[in-house]
Design an enzyme around this catalytic site. Structure first.
Site, PDB file in Angstrom:
ATOM      1  N   ASN A   8     -15.086  78.566 -14.127  1.00 36.42           N
ATOM      2  CA  ASN A   8     -14.212  77.146 -13.789  1.00 36.42           C
ATOM      3  C   ASN A   8     -15.267  76.018 -14.284  1.00 36.42           C
ATOM      4  OD1 ASN A   8     -12.956  74.885 -12.569  1.00 36.42           O
ATOM      5  ND2 ASN A   8     -13.449  75.573 -10.340  1.00 36.42           N
ATOM      6  N   LYS A  10     -14.640  72.897 -14.211  1.00 34.00           N
ATOM      7  CA  LYS A  10     -14.374  71.668 -13.386  1.00 34.00           C
ATOM      8  C   LYS A  10     -14.390  70.522 -14.279  1.00 34.00           C
ATOM      9  CE  LYS A  10     -16.799  73.865  -9.437  1.00 34.00           C
ATOM     10  NZ  LYS A  10     -17.346  73.471  -8.230  1.00 34.00           N
ATOM     11  N   HIS A  95      -7.576  75.228  -5.367  1.00 38.91           N
ATOM     12  CA  HIS A  95      -9.154  75.431  -5.047  1.00 38.91           C
ATOM     13  C   HIS A  95      -9.470  74.167  -4.008  1.00 38.91           C
ATOM     14  CE1 HIS A  95     -13.100  74.549  -6.162  1.00 38.91           C
ATOM     15  NE2 HIS A  95     -13.083  75.549  -6.978  1.00 38.91           N
ATOM     16  N   GLU A  97     -11.731  72.278  -3.575  1.00 36.27           N
ATOM     17  CA  GLU A  97     -11.801  70.732  -4.076  1.00 36.27           C
ATOM     18  C   GLU A  97     -10.401  69.669  -4.196  1.00 36.27           C
ATOM     19  OE1 GLU A  97     -14.558  71.348  -7.320  1.00 36.27           O
ATOM     20  OE2 GLU A  97     -15.777  72.074  -5.924  1.00 36.27           O
ATOM     21  N   GLU A 165     -13.014  81.698  -1.669  1.00 32.75           N
ATOM     22  CA  GLU A 165     -14.276  80.817  -1.855  1.00 32.75           C
ATOM     23  C   GLU A 165     -14.357  80.019  -0.737  1.00 32.75           C
ATOM     24  OE1 GLU A 165     -14.674  79.881  -6.577  1.00 32.75           O
ATOM     25  OE2 GLU A 165     -13.125  78.532  -5.632  1.00 32.75           O
ATOM     26  N   GLY A 171     -21.195  75.339  -4.881  1.00 35.70           N
ATOM     27  CA  GLY A 171     -22.122  74.465  -5.448  1.00 35.70           C
ATOM     28  C   GLY A 171     -23.203  74.237  -4.563  1.00 35.70           C
ATOM     29  N   SER A 203     -21.315  79.879  -5.328  1.00 36.03           N
ATOM     30  CA  SER A 203     -22.559  80.076  -5.879  1.00 36.03           C
ATOM     31  C   SER A 203     -23.109  81.329  -6.479  1.00 36.03           C
ATOM     32  CB  SER A 203     -23.472  79.830  -4.608  1.00 36.03           C
ATOM     33  OG  SER A 203     -23.337  78.510  -4.277  1.00 36.03           O
TER      34      SER A 203
HETATM   35  C1  PEP Z   1     -15.855  77.072  -7.946  1.00 37.76           C
HETATM   36  O1  PEP Z   1     -15.829  75.728  -8.008  1.00 37.76           O
HETATM   37  O2  PEP Z   1     -14.989  77.655  -8.143  1.00 37.76           O
HETATM   38  C2  PEP Z   1     -17.192  77.599  -7.471  1.00 37.76           C
HETATM   39  C3  PEP Z   1     -17.117  79.083  -7.187  1.00 37.76           C
HETATM   40  O3  PEP Z   1     -18.324  76.884  -7.788  1.00 37.76           O
HETATM   41  P1  PEP Z   1     -19.833  77.257  -7.836  1.00 37.76           P
HETATM   42  O4  PEP Z   1     -19.858  78.604  -8.542  1.00 37.76           O
HETATM   43  O5  PEP Z   1     -20.509  76.157  -8.625  1.00 37.76           O
HETATM   44  O6  PEP Z   1     -20.386  77.342  -6.361  1.00 37.76           O
END
Ligand code: PEP
Length: 243
Positions: A8, A10, A95, A97, A165, A171, A203
């Site tokens: 992803n 983003k 997601h 976000e 997630e 992040g 992460s």
């Molecule tokens: C994500 O935004 O789907 C995600 C898993 O981000 P990160 O790997 O940076 O934690």
């Protein structure tokens, strides 16, 4: 089940950077029979160029969101048929976000996933608890509610994907314990139709991917930050390939 390694991207990068990243991933993607499927989710303005760059390299492309309607007066939105038209095989829906920053409800997510299926695009439904919910011991009930209310009809026939997630792991460099991932993925396996690929996200890096990918009912990973460097993303993919 064949693993799925998803990146992803983003809201990052210029079009030049997106093309360079896609070139590097496409040129070095594993292509063996038992190797994982790879998919990248660039920002909307980069989809066309990334799709052209990845053509013939065996790496799929997806979008980070879609609207629930196929067309109409929805300024600034992008429909699932448009995504299909430009070469997207997958779309992320729900997601964290989007759920947090755009107040998307489970019903919104379900409608978007249904629109994706109608358009021939595989929805990746994201679910996850907040740290406050985890601390209150509500992880399982929150995720059960989110998933049951976010899955549309025909999710099973569309070979839909679910990503766990936890929003506090995205992040932050923090991940749930192996035991917590195992518990949540066992729950997802019970709730999701047979054949659903279950991803863990939050992460994930090349360093922790081998352990996470070896956990039961983890069929792949959804990677944010670490998917912006081709070598790191490909190292994560390598962890899902047979030894
Ligand atoms: C994500 O935004 O789907 C995600 C898993 O981000 P990160 O790997 O940076 O934690």
């Amino acid at each position: 089940m064949r693993p799925l390694i998803a990146g992803n991207w983003k809201m990052n990068g210029t079009i030049r950077e997106a093309i360079a990243l896609a070139e590097s991933i496409g040129a070095n993607a594993p292509r063996g029979e038992a190797d994982p499927d790879l998919v990248v989710f660039p920002p909307f303005p980069h989809l066309h160029a990334v799709g052209s760059t990845l053509m013939g390299h065996g790496v799929a492309m997806g979008a980070q969101d879609c609207h629930a309607e196929p067309k109409g007066a929805h300024t600034g939105d992008v429909s699932a048929p448009m995504l299909r038209d430009i070469g997207c095989a997958y779309v992320l829906v729900g997601h964290s976000e989007r759920r947090l920053n755009h107040h998307e409800s489970d019903a919104d997510v379900r409608d978007k996933a249904a629109a994706a299926i109608m358009a021939g695009v595989v929805p990746v439904i994201c679910v996850g608890e907040t740290m406050a919910q985890k601390a209150a011991g509500q992880s399982e009930s929150v995720i059960q509610r989110q998933l049951q209310n976010s899955m549309p009809d025909r999710f099973s026939t569309a070979r839909g994907v679910v990503a766990y997630e936890p929003d506090w792991a995205i992040g932050t460099g923090r991940t749930p314990s192996e035991e917590d991932i195992t518990t949540i993925h066992a729950l997802l396996r019970r709730l999701a139709p047979a054949g659903t690929r279950l991803l863990y996200g939050g992460s994930v890096k090349a360093g922790n991917a081998p352990v996470i990918l070896a956990l039961p009912n983890v069929d792949g990973v959804l990677v944010g930050g670490a998917s912006l460097a081709a070598a790191e993303f490909l190292a994560i993919a390598a962890a899902a390939s047979p030894a």
